[in-house]
Write a protein that holds these residues in place. Structure first.
Motif, PDB file in Angstrom:
ATOM      1  N   THR A   1      13.326  -3.474   3.595  1.00  0.00           N
ATOM      2  CA  THR A   1      12.021  -3.823   4.171  1.00  0.00           C
ATOM      3  C   THR A   1      10.991  -2.715   4.023  1.00  0.00           C
ATOM      4  OG1 THR A   1      13.206  -5.155   5.806  1.00  0.00           O
ATOM      5  CG2 THR A   1      10.893  -4.683   6.236  1.00  0.00           C
ATOM      6  N   TYR A   2      11.367  -1.503   4.378  1.00  0.00           N
ATOM      7  CA  TYR A   2      10.399  -0.399   4.359  1.00  0.00           C
ATOM      8  C   TYR A   2       9.952  -0.077   2.935  1.00  0.00           C
ATOM      9  CZ  TYR A   2      12.090   0.261   9.133  1.00  0.00           C
ATOM     10  OH  TYR A   2      12.439   0.063  10.436  1.00  0.00           O
ATOM     11  N   LEU A   3      10.882  -0.104   2.007  1.00  0.00           N
ATOM     12  CA  LEU A   3      10.534   0.179   0.612  1.00  0.00           C
ATOM     13  C   LEU A   3       9.671  -0.942   0.041  1.00  0.00           C
ATOM     14  CD1 LEU A   3      10.790   1.961  -1.872  1.00  0.00           C
ATOM     15  CD2 LEU A   3      12.955   0.805  -2.407  1.00  0.00           C
ATOM     16  N   ASN A   4      10.005  -2.178   0.384  1.00  0.00           N
ATOM     17  CA  ASN A   4       9.199  -3.309  -0.095  1.00  0.00           C
ATOM     18  C   ASN A   4       7.761  -3.213   0.415  1.00  0.00           C
ATOM     19  OD1 ASN A   4      11.394  -4.366  -1.439  1.00  0.00           O
ATOM     20  ND2 ASN A   4      11.998  -5.726   0.240  1.00  0.00           N
ATOM     21  N   GLU A   5       7.606  -2.780   1.649  1.00  0.00           N
ATOM     22  CA  GLU A   5       6.262  -2.604   2.206  1.00  0.00           C
ATOM     23  C   GLU A   5       5.502  -1.502   1.469  1.00  0.00           C
ATOM     24  OE1 GLU A   5       6.778  -1.815   6.323  1.00  0.00           O
ATOM     25  OE2 GLU A   5       7.289  -3.889   6.856  1.00  0.00           O
ATOM     26  N   LEU A   6       6.219  -0.434   1.139  1.00  0.00           N
ATOM     27  CA  LEU A   6       5.599   0.668   0.407  1.00  0.00           C
ATOM     28  C   LEU A   6       5.122   0.206  -0.971  1.00  0.00           C
ATOM     29  CD1 LEU A   6       4.951   3.696   0.029  1.00  0.00           C
ATOM     30  CD2 LEU A   6       7.316   3.995  -0.756  1.00  0.00           C
ATOM     31  N   VAL A   7       5.961  -0.547  -1.662  1.00  0.00           N
ATOM     32  CA  VAL A   7       5.603  -1.054  -2.989  1.00  0.00           C
ATOM     33  C   VAL A   7       4.401  -1.989  -2.902  1.00  0.00           C
ATOM     34  CG1 VAL A   7       6.388  -2.462  -4.940  1.00  0.00           C
ATOM     35  CG2 VAL A   7       7.948  -0.796  -3.893  1.00  0.00           C
ATOM     36  N   ALA A   8       4.401  -2.852  -1.894  1.00  0.00           N
ATOM     37  CA  ALA A   8       3.311  -3.817  -1.735  1.00  0.00           C
ATOM     38  C   ALA A   8       1.975  -3.125  -1.476  1.00  0.00           C
ATOM     39  CB  ALA A   8       3.632  -4.780  -0.600  1.00  0.00           C
ATOM     40  N   LYS A   9       2.006  -1.998  -0.773  1.00  0.00           N
ATOM     41  CA  LYS A   9       0.768  -1.284  -0.431  1.00  0.00           C
ATOM     42  C   LYS A   9       0.294  -0.360  -1.548  1.00  0.00           C
ATOM     43  CE  LYS A   9       1.625  -1.264   4.568  1.00  0.00           C
ATOM     44  NZ  LYS A   9       1.936  -0.403   5.741  1.00  0.00           N
ATOM     45  N   SER A  10       1.189  -0.051  -2.486  1.00  0.00           N
ATOM     46  CA  SER A  10       0.848   0.883  -3.545  1.00  0.00           C
ATOM     47  C   SER A  10      -0.192   0.276  -4.489  1.00  0.00           C
ATOM     48  CB  SER A  10       2.093   1.270  -4.344  1.00  0.00           C
ATOM     49  OG  SER A  10       1.758   2.069  -5.452  1.00  0.00           O
ATOM     50  N   THR A  11      -1.170   1.079  -4.859  1.00  0.00           N
ATOM     51  CA  THR A  11      -2.214   0.624  -5.790  1.00  0.00           C
ATOM     52  C   THR A  11      -1.967   1.142  -7.208  1.00  0.00           C
ATOM     53  OG1 THR A  11      -3.596   2.539  -5.253  1.00  0.00           O
ATOM     54  CG2 THR A  11      -3.938   0.524  -3.958  1.00  0.00           C
ATOM     55  N   LEU A  12      -0.909   1.929  -7.381  1.00  0.00           N
ATOM     56  CA  LEU A  12      -0.660   2.559  -8.678  1.00  0.00           C
ATOM     57  C   LEU A  12       0.379   1.821  -9.517  1.00  0.00           C
ATOM     58  CD1 LEU A  12      -0.637   6.309  -7.557  1.00  0.00           C
ATOM     59  CD2 LEU A  12      -2.497   5.034  -8.633  1.00  0.00           C
ATOM     60  N   SER A  13       1.139   0.960  -8.897  1.00  0.00           N
ATOM     61  CA  SER A  13       2.178   0.185  -9.596  1.00  0.00           C
ATOM     62  C   SER A  13       3.130   1.082 -10.382  1.00  0.00           C
ATOM     63  CB  SER A  13       1.527  -0.835 -10.552  1.00  0.00           C
ATOM     64  OG  SER A  13       0.695  -1.724  -9.838  1.00  0.00           O
ATOM     65  N   ASN A  14       3.498   2.220  -9.787  1.00  0.00           N
ATOM     66  CA  ASN A  14       4.385   3.158 -10.488  1.00  0.00           C
ATOM     67  C   ASN A  14       5.760   3.287  -9.830  1.00  0.00           C
ATOM     68  OD1 ASN A  14       3.399   4.471  -8.221  1.00  0.00           O
ATOM     69  ND2 ASN A  14       3.042   6.430  -9.269  1.00  0.00           N
ATOM     70  N   ILE A  15       6.090   2.331  -8.941  1.00  0.00           N
ATOM     71  CA  ILE A  15       7.400   2.315  -8.296  1.00  0.00           C
ATOM     72  C   ILE A  15       8.209   1.143  -8.842  1.00  0.00           C
ATOM     73  CG2 ILE A  15       8.682   2.187  -6.131  1.00  0.00           C
ATOM     74  CD1 ILE A  15       6.130   3.098  -4.684  1.00  0.00           C
TER      75      ILE A  15
END
Length: 270
Positions: free
Chosen positions: A40-54
């Motif tokens: 959950t926490y990682l998915n939230e981080l990816v969703a909020k990222s604007t760089l698409s580098n994860i």
């Protein structure tokens, strides 16, 4: 673009490693998790990222096949290379993590916990490094950092009289040695392999399990004894811990190969 693989990136220190690495648009970050949907926490981080580098990859450190599949997925993105591997996965099940050698109901349960911990903390590190080693050999940095533990060093255990955390500490000691073995093996190829202790880190905000009163009492006793042996070893945030870890990863070179970089600064004996 520097590429990083974080083994065990769903929560705690691993999650913060991914977050801080991904803050730079120059970095490509790969995070392995046991289960994507429940991260959950990682998915939230990816969703909020604007760089698409994860890039999130499923892999279980006790299953070398899944780690090799994750490495193959990384290779497709990076054209077969990887610069830095940070191995963070560890077994820390609260029900058993703070038990001492005589605290198990019977010897079968003791055996099970020690063997399960060995599979994750020792063989898991070996399988992870082996899976990604072909990519690291083609990378420019050739760095491997194994997140270790002072709980796996004789000096810390003795000074703190740390008789509990038996399975965890024993297997983390073995993991520390695994890092040194790789350092010796890969030295001729220009690798830098180190163990890094993150410190006594507060990961409660992303923890799956919440400690009960018994565990809180053990932790409280631990914290209370730390000032007697150390000048700096106190509870620190994941952000502060990871900032230090990444600074070390960035600064280490072949002269540091085989090192175990501790967090604790011991008081001098009278």
């Amino acid at each position: 673009m520097p590429s990083y693989a974080v083994i065990g990136g769903s929560r705690g220190i691993g999650l913060e490693l991914v977050r801080q690495l991904a803050m730079s648009a120059d970095n490509t970050v790969f995070a392995t998790v046991r289960n994507k949907s429940s991260s959950t926490y990682l998915n939230e981080l990816v969703a909020k990222s604007t760089l698409s580098n994860i890039h999130v990859l499923e892999a279980e450190v006790t299953d070398h096949r899944t780690l090799k599949a994750a490495a193959a997925a990384v290779a497709k993105v990076t054209n077969g290379s990887l610069d830095v591997l940070i191995h963070n996965a560890a077994r820390m099940e609260l029900a058993n993590a703070y038990r001492g050698l005589t605290d198990y109901e019977d010897d079968d349960k003791l055996d099970t916990e020690f063997l399960d911990s060995f599979k994750v903390n020792v063989l898991g590190a070996i399988h992870a490094v082996n899976a990604f080693l072909p990519l690291l050999r083609k990378g420019s940095a050739k760095k491997i950092a194994v997140i270790g533990s002072e709980g796996g060093t004789p000096e810390f255990v003795w000074k703190l009289r740390l008789s509990n955390m038996a399975a965890y500490g024993t297997t983390k000691a073995a993991e520390n040695l695994v890092a040194v073995k790789y350092a010796a093996l890969l030295e001729p190829e220009g690798f830098t392999v180190v163990g890094i202790c993150p410190g006594f880190v507060d990961t409660s905000s992303t923890a799956v399990e919440k400690p009960d009163d018994t565990i809180m009492s053990i932790l409280g006793g631990l914290v209370a004894r730390l000032p007697a042996i150390s000048t700096n070893f106190t509870l620190i945030s994941t952000e502060a811990s990871v900032t230090r870890i990444l600074s070390l990863v960035d600064s280490i070179s072949t002269k540091d190969n085989g090192s175990f970089i501790e967090y604790v600064e011991y008081k001098k004996d009278d």
